[in-house]
Design an enzyme around this catalytic site. Sequence first.
Site, PDB file in Angstrom:
ATOM      1  N   TYR A  79       0.855  -1.191   0.000  1.00 44.62           N
ATOM      2  CA  TYR A  79       0.000   0.000   0.000  1.00 44.62           C
ATOM      3  C   TYR A  79       0.887   1.236   0.000  1.00 44.62           C
ATOM      4  O   TYR A  79       1.872   1.272   0.722  1.00 44.62           O
ATOM      5  CB  TYR A  79      -0.909   0.017   1.235  1.00 44.62           C
ATOM      6  CG  TYR A  79      -2.363  -0.027   0.836  1.00 44.62           C
ATOM      7  CD1 TYR A  79      -2.929   1.037   0.131  1.00 44.62           C
ATOM      8  CD2 TYR A  79      -3.157  -1.130   1.125  1.00 44.62           C
ATOM      9  CE1 TYR A  79      -4.257   0.982  -0.280  1.00 44.62           C
ATOM     10  CE2 TYR A  79      -4.484  -1.183   0.717  1.00 44.62           C
ATOM     11  CZ  TYR A  79      -5.023  -0.119   0.006  1.00 44.62           C
ATOM     12  OH  TYR A  79      -6.329  -0.167  -0.398  1.00 44.62           O
ATOM     13  N   GLU A  81      -0.463   4.844  -0.428  1.00 44.63           N
ATOM     14  CA  GLU A  81      -1.236   6.081  -0.636  1.00 44.63           C
ATOM     15  C   GLU A  81      -0.369   7.292  -0.305  1.00 44.63           C
ATOM     16  O   GLU A  81       0.441   7.246   0.619  1.00 44.63           O
ATOM     17  CB  GLU A  81      -2.492   6.068   0.233  1.00 44.63           C
ATOM     18  CG  GLU A  81      -3.581   5.206  -0.381  1.00 44.63           C
ATOM     19  CD  GLU A  81      -4.805   5.101   0.489  1.00 44.63           C
ATOM     20  OE1 GLU A  81      -5.899   5.363  -0.008  1.00 44.63           O
ATOM     21  OE2 GLU A  81      -4.655   4.746   1.665  1.00 44.63           O
ATOM     22  N   ASP A 256      -6.558  14.754 -23.999  1.00 44.01           N
ATOM     23  CA  ASP A 256      -6.543  13.326 -23.676  1.00 44.01           C
ATOM     24  C   ASP A 256      -5.883  12.616 -24.857  1.00 44.01           C
ATOM     25  O   ASP A 256      -6.509  12.386 -25.886  1.00 44.01           O
ATOM     26  CB  ASP A 256      -7.995  12.858 -23.472  1.00 44.01           C
ATOM     27  CG  ASP A 256      -8.092  11.373 -23.175  1.00 44.01           C
ATOM     28  OD1 ASP A 256      -7.062  10.675 -23.231  1.00 44.01           O
ATOM     29  OD2 ASP A 256      -9.224  10.912 -22.894  1.00 44.01           O
ATOM     30  N   THR A 285      -3.422   7.025 -21.568  1.00 53.90           N
ATOM     31  CA  THR A 285      -3.261   5.649 -21.120  1.00 53.90           C
ATOM     32  C   THR A 285      -1.801   5.306 -21.402  1.00 53.90           C
ATOM     33  O   THR A 285      -1.124   6.015 -22.155  1.00 53.90           O
ATOM     34  CB  THR A 285      -4.133   4.669 -21.922  1.00 53.90           C
ATOM     35  OG1 THR A 285      -3.742   4.750 -23.308  1.00 53.90           O
ATOM     36  CG2 THR A 285      -5.617   4.983 -21.810  1.00 53.90           C
ATOM     37  N   LYS A 288      -1.833   1.817 -24.966  1.00 55.93           N
ATOM     38  CA  LYS A 288      -2.254   1.841 -26.376  1.00 55.93           C
ATOM     39  C   LYS A 288      -1.006   2.025 -27.236  1.00 55.93           C
ATOM     40  O   LYS A 288      -0.103   1.209 -27.161  1.00 55.93           O
ATOM     41  CB  LYS A 288      -3.334   2.893 -26.572  1.00 55.93           C
ATOM     42  CG  LYS A 288      -4.601   2.552 -25.759  1.00 55.93           C
ATOM     43  CD  LYS A 288      -5.739   3.533 -25.946  1.00 55.93           C
ATOM     44  CE  LYS A 288      -6.923   3.155 -25.052  1.00 55.93           C
ATOM     45  NZ  LYS A 288      -8.028   4.140 -25.132  1.00 55.93           N
ATOM     46  N   ARG A 294      -1.115  -1.739 -18.754  1.00 56.01           N
ATOM     47  CA  ARG A 294      -2.444  -1.150 -18.704  1.00 56.01           C
ATOM     48  C   ARG A 294      -2.493  -0.125 -17.578  1.00 56.01           C
ATOM     49  O   ARG A 294      -2.383  -0.493 -16.403  1.00 56.01           O
ATOM     50  CB  ARG A 294      -3.431  -2.298 -18.451  1.00 56.01           C
ATOM     51  CG  ARG A 294      -4.883  -2.023 -18.591  1.00 56.01           C
ATOM     52  CD  ARG A 294      -5.632  -3.310 -18.891  1.00 56.01           C
ATOM     53  NE  ARG A 294      -5.366  -3.687 -20.274  1.00 56.01           N
ATOM     54  CZ  ARG A 294      -5.972  -3.138 -21.320  1.00 56.01           C
ATOM     55  NH1 ARG A 294      -6.906  -2.218 -21.160  1.00 56.01           N
ATOM     56  NH2 ARG A 294      -5.656  -3.501 -22.539  1.00 56.01           N
TER      57      ARG A 294
END
Length: 493
Positions: A79, A81, A256, A285, A288, A294
Amino acid sequence: MTDATTASSYVSGGESLAAQASTAYNAALEVIASVEPRVAEATRAELADQRSSLKLIASENYASPAVLLTMGTWFSDKYAEGTVGHRFYAGCQNVDTVEALAAEHARELFGAPYAYAQPHSGIDANLVAFWSILAHRIESPALEKLGAKNVSELSETDWETLRHEFGNQRMLGMSLDAGGHLTHGFRPNISGKMFHQRSYGTDPSTGLLDYDRVAEAAREFKPLVLIAGYSAYPRRVNFAKMREIADEVGATLMVDMAHFAGLVAGRVFTGDEDPVPHAHITTTTTHKSLRGPRGGLVLAQEEYASSVDRGCPMVLGGPLSHVMAAKAVALAEARQPSFATYAQNIADNAKSLAEGFLKRDAKLVTGGTDNHIVLLDVSGFGLTGRQAESALLDAGVVTNRNSVPADPNGAWYTSGIRFGTPALTSRGFGHDEFDRVAELVVDVLSNTTPGTTKAGGPSKASYTLADGIADRTKAASAEMLEKYPLYPGLDLL
Ligand SMILES: *Cc1c(COP(=O)(O)O)cnc(C)c1O
């Protein structure tokens, strides 16, 4: 990593690395099979399927074994954060290392003042961007006016007023049927529920973006956010012009570049066509055309950096540290000279594919391409996009149906098929192969006839593909796919 111009060697980095990747995957599959053999089997089957299909889906690619292997580690168990050096959990020094590396590679690669590597996907990157814009443009001035340091200090009444303001801002984005994306303010997506949305389209006669119309819409609508970027527009965008329009109406320009980030990284899009120096915030992203794991990324100008940095906990939970590590590896790959060659090949191949269609009298939206996308209007074959997509799939050609501007068949059946070149270019396909792909596609569609409904009318879904065509196409594809194997030298036992 070798600097090869044939893309097929990108994935192996030479024979000895391919042999090591084989060892790694065979061992991994054995370990997986000891717990759930069906997952190991499906994983093997997926590789076989990807190796044997003609993948023309514009948003897909093949990441390198180095990228893929990076995702399968114990970073997944951590974790983290917070931000680099400022975590809400103890023991994050190694996550700090990989997140800082991913951000550094992203800044260097794209020439961005600031990069945020935590978004789990493209949608998440856009959510981070939307809330950063709201934080910077709406929340910060409101806090200043009220003399408060943060929202926790606001009275109930002031907080209610501010919450109301968050939900009443405007976004102007590209319409879906012109090639825009659902996350650009459309009702089925949260962006359309957060923002009042209006869209700009393309010129109905040319299919091209008309900047005067965008400017007109911006002047009339006065959006807080002007969003540029697309999933199905086969042309380049002048982002310098988009920024001028945004500045004129006081909007934040968000680009984007989820689809075309690889072409930006590889310097195919430069100057006015490079969004990063023009946009206040650029999202993407990483899986692509950028050919990474991903995930998502946010790039920002300095003034937006601190609000983007609050992506977690604003809209994100714990980052996917294993994926951030893989982003660092993929971005390091994209900084190699071979990636620029790859990106140029993507664009050259799209041209070859488009020319292949045009010389066989097929109709293309905008009449061609100058990015990685070719949008074929299948109405000339008497078919809907849905019929064409299914017939092509029967013949082993994997594409997706897509609306064309002012589509008479709507968003479900559509009249278009979208093709993209990033994946097959990664395998090493060049001009001749893409010309052959066009020939095969035209052959399949010319031999497909629409079916009839039970009532005897024309069906938008059923179709008949003439006998023998599927086999003929599959055999021709197999020949090309064998010549350009996916992950050469990677052998599963
Ligand atoms: C693919 C895409 C997205 C969404 O990316 P996910 O990783 O699937 O969430 C967002 N915007 C555009 C323009 C895209 O093409």
